[in-house]
Design a protein around this motif. Structure first.
Motif, mmCIF file in Angstrom:
data_model
loop_
_atom_site.group_PDB
_atom_site.id
_atom_site.type_symbol
_atom_site.label_atom_id
_atom_site.label_comp_id
_atom_site.label_asym_id
_atom_site.label_seq_id
_atom_site.Cartn_x
_atom_site.Cartn_y
_atom_site.Cartn_z
ATOM 1 N N LEU A 167 0.847 -1.482 0.346
ATOM 2 C CA LEU A 167 0.424 0.209 -0.049
ATOM 3 C C LEU A 167 0.628 0.722 -0.409
ATOM 4 O O LEU A 167 0.442 2.317 -0.738
ATOM 5 N N CYS A 178 -0.470 -1.098 -7.687
ATOM 6 C CA CYS A 178 1.243 -0.236 -7.432
ATOM 7 C C CYS A 178 1.575 -0.953 -9.057
ATOM 8 O O CYS A 178 1.990 -0.463 -10.376
ATOM 9 N N SER A 229 -3.825 -3.611 -3.408
ATOM 10 C CA SER A 229 -2.679 -1.915 -2.682
ATOM 11 C C SER A 229 -1.928 -3.018 -4.643
ATOM 12 O O SER A 229 -0.874 -2.203 -5.418
#
Length: 263
Positions: free
Chosen positions: A165, A253, A249
Motif C-alpha cells: 500500500l 502498484c 495494493s
C-alpha cells in the motif's frame, strides 16, 4: 561480399535474478540510512515504554497493561517501517533511475518488489527487537508454538499488505516529501483502534469507525493468539481485510507503475 556484424540481443535476466539484485540494492540503501532504520525501531519502543510506565498505571492499575498494549505496538512498528517504502519508491520514480532500468533487459517492476522484500526483512527485524524489549519490561505471552506461528504469519501478512500500500502511495505521489506526508496520515489508524484502549471506552461516534477499520481485528487476533483473549470472528476479518487490501495494493502498484514508467 561483406557480412554486417550484427550484435545479438542480450538475453533478458530471469525474474528471480532481477528481484534478488533489487532486494540487495534496497537492503544496502537501508543499511546506509541508519537514522531512518533506527527511528523505525526506536519510536515504537519509546511509545511502548511511554504507555507502559507513564500511562499504564492510570489505564490499568493492576500492572498488566504491557500485556494489552504490546500487540498494538507491534503493528505500529510495522506501520512505521513500511511507511519508508513510500519515500524510497517516490525517490526512484522522480530521480530518473527508472528510465535507466528500462534500457536494460530486465523487468523494471522488480525495483518495486525489491523495495517490498527489503521492507519485509527490515520490519521483521524491528518486530523481533520490539518483542525482545517488551519481554524485558514485563510482557508475558502464554501462546503455544502453533499460536506463535499464527501470530507471526498474520504479522507478515500485515507487513506485506501495508508495504504494498505504501509502495502504491509512493508511485502516485509527485515527490518523496509528499509520499512521506500521505504515508504519515495512515500511521494514525492504530490510534483509532483497540491498540491502546478498548474501543468501548471511546465516544460512540468513534466506536463505529474503530470497530470496523482494518487495524482493530488484526490487533485483536494477535492479542488473542498471544494472550489467550477471545478471538471470535476477528481472525477471519483480519485475514479478509489484509487479503483484500493486499490484492488492491498490488493491482494499484502495477497500474500506477505502468502509467509512470511509460509501459
Amino acid at each position: 561480399m561483406k557480412m554486417n556484424n550484427v550484435q545479438p540481443m542480450p538475453k533478458p535476466a530471469s525474474f528471480a535474478a532481477t528481484n534478488a539484485v533489487f532486494v540487495g540494492r534496497s537492503i544496502r540503501h537501508s543499511l546506509r540510512n541508519i537514522e531512518s532504520l533506527m527511528m523505525a525501531i526506536m519510536l515504537p519502543i519509546m511509545l511502548m515504554l511511554l504507555f507502559t510506565y507513564i500511562f499504564g498505571g492510570a489505564l490499568d492499575p493492576s500492572g498488566n497493561y504491557v500485556n494489552y498494549v504490546v500487540p498494538g505496538i507491534i503493528l505500529l512498528c510495522a506501520g512505521f517501517g513500511s511507511s519508508s517504502t513510500a519515500v524510497d519508491v517516490a525517490s526512484d520514480m522522480t530521480n530518473g533511475i527508472i528510465n535507466r532500468f528500462r534500457t536494460m533487459p530486465i523487468s523494471s517492476i522488480s525495483v518495486i518488489t525489491g523495495h517490498v522484500a527489503a521492507s519485509l526483512a527490515r520490519n521483521l527485524l524491528a518486530t523481533c527487537m520490539v518483542i525482545g524489549v517488551a519481554l524485558l519490561v514485563g510482557f508475558r505471552p502464554n501462546a503455544t508454538f502453533i499460536e506463535w506461528l499464527g501470530a507471526i504469519g498474520l504479522i507478515i501478512l500485515f507487513i506485506l499488505t501495508f508495504t504494498w500500500l505504501f509502495a502504491a502511495i509512493g508511485l502516485v505521489t509527485g515527490s518523496p516529501s509528499a509520499a512521506s506526508g500521505y504515508g504519515f496520515a495512515l500511521l494514525f489508524l492504530p490510534y483509532l483502534s483497540s491498540a491502546f484502549v478498548p474501543t468501548n471506552t471511546m465516544p460512540s461516534w468513534i466506536q463505529g469507525f474503530a470497530n470496523h477499520q482494518p487495524i482493530t481485528p488484526v490487533i485483536e487476533t494477535i492479542r488473542g493468539l498471544l494472550m489467550g483473549t477471545p478471538v471470535l470472528h476477528n481472525g477471519w476479518w483480519a485475514i479478509g481485510w489484509c487479503s483484500a487490501l493486499l490484492v488492491m495494493s498490488i493491482g494499484w502498484c502495477l497500474l500506477a507503475f505502468r502509467r509512470k514508467s511509460g509501459k
